[in-house]
Design a protein around this motif. Structure first.
Motif, PDB file in Angstrom:
ATOM      1  N   TYR A   7       0.834  -1.202   0.000  1.00  0.00           N
ATOM      2  CA  TYR A   7       0.000   0.000   0.000  1.00  0.00           C
ATOM      3  C   TYR A   7       0.869   1.253   0.000  1.00  0.00           C
ATOM      4  CZ  TYR A   7      -3.039   3.660   1.896  1.00  0.00           C
ATOM      5  OH  TYR A   7      -3.708   4.840   2.098  1.00  0.00           O
ATOM      6  N   GLU A   8       1.877   1.278   0.863  1.00  0.00           N
ATOM      7  CA  GLU A   8       2.740   2.458   0.960  1.00  0.00           C
ATOM      8  C   GLU A   8       3.610   2.618  -0.287  1.00  0.00           C
ATOM      9  OE1 GLU A   8       4.831   2.297   4.675  1.00  0.00           O
ATOM     10  OE2 GLU A   8       3.072   2.991   5.805  1.00  0.00           O
ATOM     11  N   ALA A   9       4.043   1.519  -0.862  1.00  0.00           N
ATOM     12  CA  ALA A   9       4.829   1.588  -2.104  1.00  0.00           C
ATOM     13  C   ALA A   9       3.994   2.186  -3.234  1.00  0.00           C
ATOM     14  CB  ALA A   9       5.320   0.191  -2.492  1.00  0.00           C
ATOM     15  N   THR A  10       2.772   1.692  -3.368  1.00  0.00           N
ATOM     16  CA  THR A  10       1.887   2.188  -4.428  1.00  0.00           C
ATOM     17  C   THR A  10       1.485   3.627  -4.165  1.00  0.00           C
ATOM     18  OG1 THR A  10       1.053  -0.075  -4.618  1.00  0.00           O
ATOM     19  CG2 THR A  10      -0.197   1.650  -5.753  1.00  0.00           C
ATOM     20  N   LYS A  11       1.232   3.944  -2.908  1.00  0.00           N
ATOM     21  CA  LYS A  11       0.872   5.318  -2.531  1.00  0.00           C
ATOM     22  C   LYS A  11       2.008   6.282  -2.883  1.00  0.00           C
ATOM     23  CE  LYS A  11      -0.830   8.025   1.413  1.00  0.00           C
ATOM     24  NZ  LYS A  11       0.182   9.089   1.383  1.00  0.00           N
ATOM     25  N   HIS A  12       3.245   5.829  -2.713  1.00  0.00           N
ATOM     26  CA  HIS A  12       4.394   6.666  -3.081  1.00  0.00           C
ATOM     27  C   HIS A  12       4.325   7.038  -4.556  1.00  0.00           C
ATOM     28  CE1 HIS A  12       8.504   8.123  -3.418  1.00  0.00           C
ATOM     29  NE2 HIS A  12       8.767   7.197  -4.326  1.00  0.00           N
ATOM     30  N   LEU A  13       4.011   6.058  -5.408  1.00  0.00           N
ATOM     31  CA  LEU A  13       3.889   6.340  -6.842  1.00  0.00           C
ATOM     32  C   LEU A  13       2.694   7.242  -7.138  1.00  0.00           C
ATOM     33  CD1 LEU A  13       4.614   2.747  -8.232  1.00  0.00           C
ATOM     34  CD2 LEU A  13       6.196   4.690  -8.176  1.00  0.00           C
ATOM     35  N   LEU A  14       1.587   6.991  -6.478  1.00  0.00           N
ATOM     36  CA  LEU A  14       0.388   7.806  -6.685  1.00  0.00           C
ATOM     37  C   LEU A  14       0.626   9.248  -6.253  1.00  0.00           C
ATOM     38  CD1 LEU A  14      -2.175   5.151  -5.437  1.00  0.00           C
ATOM     39  CD2 LEU A  14      -2.038   6.026  -7.784  1.00  0.00           C
ATOM     40  N   ASP A  15       1.328   9.419  -5.145  1.00  0.00           N
ATOM     41  CA  ASP A  15       1.619  10.774  -4.655  1.00  0.00           C
ATOM     42  C   ASP A  15       2.562  11.526  -5.588  1.00  0.00           C
ATOM     43  OD1 ASP A  15      -0.029  10.503  -2.449  1.00  0.00           O
ATOM     44  OD2 ASP A  15       1.592   9.923  -1.086  1.00  0.00           O
ATOM     45  N   LYS A  44      -2.931  -7.311  -2.723  1.00  0.00           N
ATOM     46  CA  LYS A  44      -4.045  -6.679  -2.018  1.00  0.00           C
ATOM     47  C   LYS A  44      -3.701  -5.235  -1.642  1.00  0.00           C
ATOM     48  CE  LYS A  44      -6.131 -10.758   0.145  1.00  0.00           C
ATOM     49  NZ  LYS A  44      -6.378 -11.455   1.431  1.00  0.00           N
ATOM     50  N   GLY A  45      -2.489  -5.028  -1.134  1.00  0.00           N
ATOM     51  CA  GLY A  45      -2.074  -3.684  -0.740  1.00  0.00           C
ATOM     52  C   GLY A  45      -1.991  -2.745  -1.923  1.00  0.00           C
ATOM     53  N   PHE A  46      -1.501  -3.264  -3.050  1.00  0.00           N
ATOM     54  CA  PHE A  46      -1.437  -2.492  -4.296  1.00  0.00           C
ATOM     55  C   PHE A  46      -2.835  -2.046  -4.711  1.00  0.00           C
ATOM     56  CE2 PHE A  46      -1.745  -2.886  -9.015  1.00  0.00           C
ATOM     57  CZ  PHE A  46      -0.889  -1.862  -9.390  1.00  0.00           C
ATOM     58  N   GLU A  47      -3.779  -2.970  -4.699  1.00  0.00           N
ATOM     59  CA  GLU A  47      -5.142  -2.655  -5.131  1.00  0.00           C
ATOM     60  C   GLU A  47      -5.848  -1.743  -4.130  1.00  0.00           C
ATOM     61  OE1 GLU A  47      -6.784  -6.549  -5.774  1.00  0.00           O
ATOM     62  OE2 GLU A  47      -5.924  -6.686  -7.806  1.00  0.00           O
ATOM     63  N   LYS A  48      -5.538  -1.889  -2.862  1.00  0.00           N
ATOM     64  CA  LYS A  48      -6.121  -1.014  -1.838  1.00  0.00           C
ATOM     65  C   LYS A  48      -5.751   0.443  -2.095  1.00  0.00           C
ATOM     66  CE  LYS A  48      -6.069  -0.061   3.142  1.00  0.00           C
ATOM     67  NZ  LYS A  48      -5.449  -0.421   4.449  1.00  0.00           N
ATOM     68  N   ALA A  49      -4.469   0.683  -2.416  1.00  0.00           N
ATOM     69  CA  ALA A  49      -4.026   2.051  -2.676  1.00  0.00           C
ATOM     70  C   ALA A  49      -4.704   2.617  -3.921  1.00  0.00           C
ATOM     71  CB  ALA A  49      -2.504   2.093  -2.833  1.00  0.00           C
ATOM     72  N   LEU A  50      -4.766   1.825  -4.991  1.00  0.00           N
ATOM     73  CA  LEU A  50      -5.435   2.293  -6.211  1.00  0.00           C
ATOM     74  C   LEU A  50      -6.887   2.661  -5.929  1.00  0.00           C
ATOM     75  CD1 LEU A  50      -4.177  -0.234  -8.935  1.00  0.00           C
ATOM     76  CD2 LEU A  50      -3.299   2.056  -8.463  1.00  0.00           C
ATOM     77  N   THR A  51      -7.568   1.821  -5.179  1.00  0.00           N
ATOM     78  CA  THR A  51      -8.980   2.059  -4.870  1.00  0.00           C
ATOM     79  C   THR A  51      -9.160   3.349  -4.083  1.00  0.00           C
ATOM     80  OG1 THR A  51      -9.443  -0.319  -4.878  1.00  0.00           O
ATOM     81  CG2 THR A  51     -11.023   1.091  -3.745  1.00  0.00           C
ATOM     82  N   GLU A  52      -8.289   3.575  -3.106  1.00  0.00           N
ATOM     83  CA  GLU A  52      -8.395   4.788  -2.292  1.00  0.00           C
ATOM     84  C   GLU A  52      -8.160   6.056  -3.113  1.00  0.00           C
ATOM     85  OE1 GLU A  52      -6.238   4.852   1.349  1.00  0.00           O
ATOM     86  OE2 GLU A  52      -7.243   3.059   2.145  1.00  0.00           O
ATOM     87  N   PRO A  63      -8.941   3.043 -11.388  1.00  0.00           N
ATOM     88  CA  PRO A  63      -9.520   1.733 -11.731  1.00  0.00           C
ATOM     89  C   PRO A  63      -8.457   0.633 -11.715  1.00  0.00           C
ATOM     90  CG  PRO A  63     -10.225   3.421 -13.296  1.00  0.00           C
ATOM     91  CD  PRO A  63      -9.140   4.043 -12.464  1.00  0.00           C
ATOM     92  N   ILE A  64      -8.836  -0.532 -11.206  1.00  0.00           N
ATOM     93  CA  ILE A  64      -7.947  -1.690 -11.219  1.00  0.00           C
ATOM     94  C   ILE A  64      -8.022  -2.318 -12.611  1.00  0.00           C
ATOM     95  CG2 ILE A  64      -7.580  -4.011 -10.291  1.00  0.00           C
ATOM     96  CD1 ILE A  64      -8.615  -2.905  -7.597  1.00  0.00           C
ATOM     97  N   ASP A  65      -6.904  -2.322 -13.299  1.00  0.00           N
ATOM     98  CA  ASP A  65      -6.849  -2.808 -14.683  1.00  0.00           C
ATOM     99  C   ASP A  65      -5.930  -4.031 -14.738  1.00  0.00           C
ATOM    100  OD1 ASP A  65      -6.585  -3.283 -17.363  1.00  0.00           O
ATOM    101  OD2 ASP A  65      -6.010  -1.240 -17.915  1.00  0.00           O
TER     102      ASP A  65
END
Length: 200
Positions: free
Chosen positions: A22-30, A54-62, A66-68
């Motif tokens: 989640y934090e890794a994906t959030k870093h990219l999203l931020d 799951k953590g990756f998809e959780k960050a995308l959802t927040e 869209p999960i692709d």
């Protein structure tokens, strides 16, 4: 250690893989990335990898991304320099030129090697974050941003739990999760819209 077994009441000490991914994906999203691919092997029943997805998809959802599943490459082997892996990564990147960032669960060095061979500049063309650090990774051509597992702490917690269980075998079984640490290096950067420059 490192994983647990679903439906089995056994002691376990693991990295908090959901939180780490989640934090890794959030870093990219931020950093402004929205088209994020995910690359991994996925051995059947491996809870550590399942939780990272799951953590990756959780960050995308927040972030309302869209999960692709077209942006998922999850059939690599665990061999870091397997030529079949390289071919799959090359095909994946060639077929998804719109990806601006990757969350790489394993095979991180191979992914980076293939991207550089294809002419990507990291992180200008493609940001990459890896789960797990590599020894001497700070000396690589592009030192990778990663989620570093706290291996010493994991070992300490496991030994404490073993001793506790030996001393009191009837105690309630425990699942202990240790948070990983985000290490920011040079493989991730702010998203900038691509120009007409092509990646070969």
């Amino acid at each position: 250690m490192d994983r647990y077994f679903r439906g089995i009441g056994a002691n376990s000490v693991c990295t908090d893989n959901i939180l780490g991914a989640y934090e890794a994906t959030k870093h990219l999203l931020d950093l402004g990335h929205a088209k994020i691919g995910i690359i991994s092997s996925i051995p059947e029943g491996t809870t550590s990898i399942e939780d990272r997805i799951k953590g990756f998809e959780k960050a995308l959802t927040e972030y309302n991304i869209p999960i692709d599943h077209h942006l998922y490459l999850l059939d690599l082997t665990l061999e870091e320099h397997d030529n079949t892996n390289k071919d799959k990564i090359r095909d994946f990147l060639s077929n998804h030129r719109d990806i601006t960032a990757l969350f790489v669960i394993n095979n991180g060095l191979t992914v980076m090697e293939v991207a550089l061979e294809m002419g990507y500049t990291i992180p200008q063309d493609l940001s990459i974050i890896m789960f797990d650090d590599y020894e001497f990774s700070h000396l690589l051509k592009v030192p990778p941003t990663c989620m570093r597992q706290q291996e010493k702490l994991l070992g300490q917690e496991a030994v404490k739990l073993i001793i506790s269980t030996v001393e009191n075998p009837l105690q309630k079984r425990q699942q202990i999760f240790v948070p990983p640490k985000l290490i920011i290096r040079n493989s991730t950067a702010l998203y900038k819209a691509k120009t007409s420059q092509q990646v070969n």
